[in-house]
Design a protein around this motif. Structure first.
Motif, PDB file in Angstrom:
ATOM      1  N   PHE A  70      49.563  54.536-112.669  1.00 20.58           N
ATOM      2  CA  PHE A  70      49.271  53.314-111.914  1.00 20.58           C
ATOM      3  C   PHE A  70      50.544  52.734-111.301  1.00 20.58           C
ATOM      4  CE2 PHE A  70      45.215  53.358-114.162  1.00 20.58           C
ATOM      5  CZ  PHE A  70      44.360  52.862-113.200  1.00 20.58           C
ATOM      6  N   LYS A  71      51.635  52.751-112.048  1.00 21.94           N
ATOM      7  CA  LYS A  71      52.897  52.246-111.507  1.00 21.94           C
ATOM      8  C   LYS A  71      53.350  53.075-110.316  1.00 21.94           C
ATOM      9  CE  LYS A  71      54.967  49.995-115.541  1.00 21.94           C
ATOM     10  NZ  LYS A  71      56.145  49.954-116.439  1.00 21.94           N
ATOM     11  N   SER A  72      53.127  54.394-110.401  1.00 24.77           N
ATOM     12  CA  SER A  72      53.596  55.286-109.335  1.00 24.77           C
ATOM     13  C   SER A  72      52.887  55.027-108.011  1.00 24.77           C
ATOM     14  CB  SER A  72      53.401  56.748-109.747  1.00 24.77           C
ATOM     15  OG  SER A  72      52.025  57.119-109.707  1.00 24.77           O
ATOM     16  N   LEU A  73      51.728  54.386-108.046  1.00 25.46           N
ATOM     17  CA  LEU A  73      51.008  54.103-106.809  1.00 25.46           C
ATOM     18  C   LEU A  73      51.784  53.157-105.895  1.00 25.46           C
ATOM     19  CD1 LEU A  73      47.356  53.639-108.161  1.00 25.46           C
ATOM     20  CD2 LEU A  73      48.325  55.647-107.036  1.00 25.46           C
ATOM     21  N   MET A  74      52.697  52.385-106.496  1.00 30.16           N
ATOM     22  CA  MET A  74      53.481  51.426-105.714  1.00 30.16           C
ATOM     23  C   MET A  74      54.830  52.000-105.288  1.00 30.16           C
ATOM     24  SD  MET A  74      51.259  49.121-105.616  1.00 30.16           S
ATOM     25  CE  MET A  74      52.184  47.888-104.708  1.00 30.16           C
ATOM     26  N   ASP A  75      55.126  53.243-105.681  1.00 33.05           N
ATOM     27  CA  ASP A  75      56.377  53.869-105.266  1.00 33.05           C
ATOM     28  C   ASP A  75      56.333  54.198-103.777  1.00 33.05           C
ATOM     29  OD1 ASP A  75      57.194  53.766-107.867  1.00 33.05           O
ATOM     30  OD2 ASP A  75      56.758  55.876-108.322  1.00 33.05           O
ATOM     31  N   LYS A 101      49.669  46.851-108.550  1.00 34.80           N
ATOM     32  CA  LYS A 101      50.732  45.868-108.344  1.00 34.80           C
ATOM     33  C   LYS A 101      51.108  45.191-109.649  1.00 34.80           C
ATOM     34  CE  LYS A 101      51.959  41.797-105.586  1.00 34.80           C
ATOM     35  NZ  LYS A 101      51.493  40.825-104.561  1.00 34.80           N
ATOM     36  N   ARG A 102      50.118  44.820-110.442  1.00 33.99           N
ATOM     37  CA  ARG A 102      50.406  44.167-111.721  1.00 33.99           C
ATOM     38  C   ARG A 102      51.046  45.136-112.699  1.00 33.99           C
ATOM     39  NH1 ARG A 102      46.927  41.503-108.993  1.00 33.99           N
ATOM     40  NH2 ARG A 102      46.504  39.284-109.310  1.00 33.99           N
ATOM     41  N   ALA A 103      50.609  46.389-112.661  1.00 33.23           N
ATOM     42  CA  ALA A 103      51.206  47.395-113.536  1.00 33.23           C
ATOM     43  C   ALA A 103      52.680  47.601-113.204  1.00 33.23           C
ATOM     44  CB  ALA A 103      50.449  48.712-113.414  1.00 33.23           C
ATOM     45  N   ALA A 104      53.004  47.574-111.918  1.00 32.85           N
ATOM     46  CA  ALA A 104      54.379  47.816-111.482  1.00 32.85           C
ATOM     47  C   ALA A 104      55.284  46.613-111.689  1.00 32.85           C
ATOM     48  CB  ALA A 104      54.387  48.220-110.005  1.00 32.85           C
ATOM     49  N   GLU A 105      54.729  45.410-111.603  1.00 29.56           N
ATOM     50  CA  GLU A 105      55.560  44.209-111.618  1.00 29.56           C
ATOM     51  C   GLU A 105      55.788  43.615-112.997  1.00 29.56           C
ATOM     52  OE1 GLU A 105      53.716  41.505-108.924  1.00 29.56           O
ATOM     53  OE2 GLU A 105      54.515  42.494-107.114  1.00 29.56           O
ATOM     54  N   THR A 106      54.868  43.816-113.941  1.00 28.20           N
ATOM     55  CA  THR A 106      55.028  43.208-115.259  1.00 28.20           C
ATOM     56  C   THR A 106      56.044  43.999-116.087  1.00 28.20           C
ATOM     57  OG1 THR A 106      53.059  44.446-115.960  1.00 28.20           O
ATOM     58  CG2 THR A 106      52.758  42.150-115.362  1.00 28.20           C
ATOM     59  N   GLU A 107      56.782  43.278-116.924  1.00 25.33           N
ATOM     60  CA  GLU A 107      57.903  43.885-117.644  1.00 25.33           C
ATOM     61  C   GLU A 107      57.590  44.181-119.109  1.00 25.33           C
ATOM     62  OE1 GLU A 107      61.221  41.332-117.067  1.00 25.33           O
ATOM     63  OE2 GLU A 107      61.358  41.722-114.908  1.00 25.33           O
ATOM     64  N   SER A 108      56.458  43.738-119.611  1.00 25.25           N
ATOM     65  CA  SER A 108      56.111  44.005-121.013  1.00 25.25           C
ATOM     66  C   SER A 108      54.617  44.229-121.129  1.00 25.25           C
ATOM     67  CB  SER A 108      56.535  42.837-121.914  1.00 25.25           C
ATOM     68  OG  SER A 108      55.727  41.686-121.652  1.00 25.25           O
ATOM     69  N   LEU A 146      48.826  42.701-120.251  1.00 31.34           N
ATOM     70  CA  LEU A 146      47.478  42.413-120.751  1.00 31.34           C
ATOM     71  C   LEU A 146      47.005  41.034-120.288  1.00 31.34           C
ATOM     72  CD1 LEU A 146      47.622  43.859-124.386  1.00 31.34           C
ATOM     73  CD2 LEU A 146      46.296  44.722-122.453  1.00 31.34           C
ATOM     74  N   VAL A 147      47.905  40.063-120.294  1.00 35.67           N
ATOM     75  CA  VAL A 147      47.548  38.721-119.815  1.00 35.67           C
ATOM     76  C   VAL A 147      47.227  38.761-118.325  1.00 35.67           C
ATOM     77  CG1 VAL A 147      48.424  36.393-119.387  1.00 35.67           C
ATOM     78  CG2 VAL A 147      48.852  37.498-121.590  1.00 35.67           C
ATOM     79  N   ALA A 148      48.025  39.510-117.563  1.00 39.42           N
ATOM     80  CA  ALA A 148      47.797  39.600-116.115  1.00 39.42           C
ATOM     81  C   ALA A 148      46.478  40.302-115.813  1.00 39.42           C
ATOM     82  CB  ALA A 148      48.960  40.344-115.457  1.00 39.42           C
ATOM     83  N   LEU A 149      46.178  41.373-116.543  1.00 40.24           N
ATOM     84  CA  LEU A 149      44.923  42.103-116.318  1.00 40.24           C
ATOM     85  C   LEU A 149      43.721  41.271-116.744  1.00 40.24           C
ATOM     86  CD1 LEU A 149      45.927  45.707-117.450  1.00 40.24           C
ATOM     87  CD2 LEU A 149      45.543  44.902-115.117  1.00 40.24           C
TER      88      LEU A 149
END
Length: 292
Positions: free
Chosen positions: A198-203, A225-232, A237-240
């Motif tokens: 999922f993170k790689s989709l924003m590369d 986007k949330r997967a790529a931007e969140t740091e923990s 989980l809160v963002a999702l």
């Protein structure tokens, strides 16, 4: 010697008027093939209904050759069909959400006594959470505290109170590759299980002609986007959780993932689902052997 039992649906649900009305309307609207299946899979919503059969087609060769009926019934309503499952006695898997919830004060009762209600929350490891799923609370394994669902035993996963009738329950469990984070829905479980993808989709990516490939938009883009931007993991989980409880289009998200899997993208099914499907495949092995 094989035998056939004729099931009178008018008598299956007894005197429970609410359950009978629910079942009759469901069968009338869905035109389900459950009555003729070798096995059944109940799912929580549209995303699971679209993707679980695809995971079976790709990953479970023996199971895909069986007559499996899929019912999108919602985890909180699956217990309504318990009497019918008991009568049909076919191996059944119920894939549902564990629904982490906090207990809050509700409106006072008519007699003035305080009442309690469960509010869905993101599970970031806080103490005292409850399971808000009615099927898991009243059918099986009949537990209420969320922590009791974390390391289930075989007896807690499989309901076997009726002879020749096994029902395997599957709910989200902590994801080892995500630091033991515990997702709450199929969607965030899918994300944690495939987080790198999922993170790689924003590369930044380019096609064969050197043109930049646009990042995904819509529901899939929102998740990526949330997967790529969140740091923990707790932050993710809160963002999702916030995303899933907004105007997020789960159907569009599932359709995008369906397309990606069909294009051989390496998207892995959450383990709680693959374990349940492996169990179902094992239950149907005698049927497979008798056909050889």
């Amino acid at each position: 010697m094989p035998a056939t039992e004729v099931v009178n649906l008018g008598q299956v649900f007894g005197d429970d008027k609410q359950t009978r009305q629910f079942a009759e309307r469901y069968f009338r609207v869905q035109h389900t093939d459950l009555l003729f299946a070798n096995a059944a899979v109940f799912v929580e919503g549209s995303a699971e209904r679209m993707l679980v059969p695809l995971f079976i087609e790709r990953d479970f060769k023996a199971l895909r050759s069986q007559y499996v009926s899929f019912l999108d019934i919602g985890g909180s309503h699956a217990h309504r069909l318990k009497p019918l499952v008991e009568k049909l006695r076919i191996p059944t898997v119920i894939i549902t959400d564990v629904d982490p919830s906090e207990e809050k004060e509700g409106k006072p009762k008519k007699n003035g006594e305080p009442s309690k209600r469960l509010i869905a929350v993101a599970n970031t490891g806080q103490d005292g959470l409850h399971c808000g799923n009615q099927t898991l609370r009243v059918w099986h394994p009949k537990l209420e505290q969320l922590d009791d669902f974390k390391n289930p035993t075989e007896a807690q996963l499989v309901w076997s109170e009726v002879a020749d009738c096994l029902v395997r329950f599957a709910w989200q469990l902590p994801v080892e590759d995500a630091g033991g984070s515990w997702p709450s829905t199929f969607e965030d479980s899918l994300v944690l299980t495939n987080l790198h993808w999922f993170k790689s989709l924003m590369d930044e990516k380019f096609d064969e002609d050197g043109e930049e490939i646009e990042a995904p938009k819509g529901a899939l883009g929102s998740v990526a986007k949330r997967a790529a931007e969140t740091e923990s993991f707790p932050e993710l989980l809160v963002a999702l959780h916030a995303l899933m409880h907004s105007s997020f289009d789960k159907g569009e998200f599932a359709a995008s993932i369906f397309e990606m899997i069909s294009s051989d993208e390496p998207i892995v099914a959450p383990k709680y689902i693959t374990d349940a499907l492996a169990w179902l495949e094992q239950q149907l092995e005698p049927i497979q052997e008798s056909m050889i």
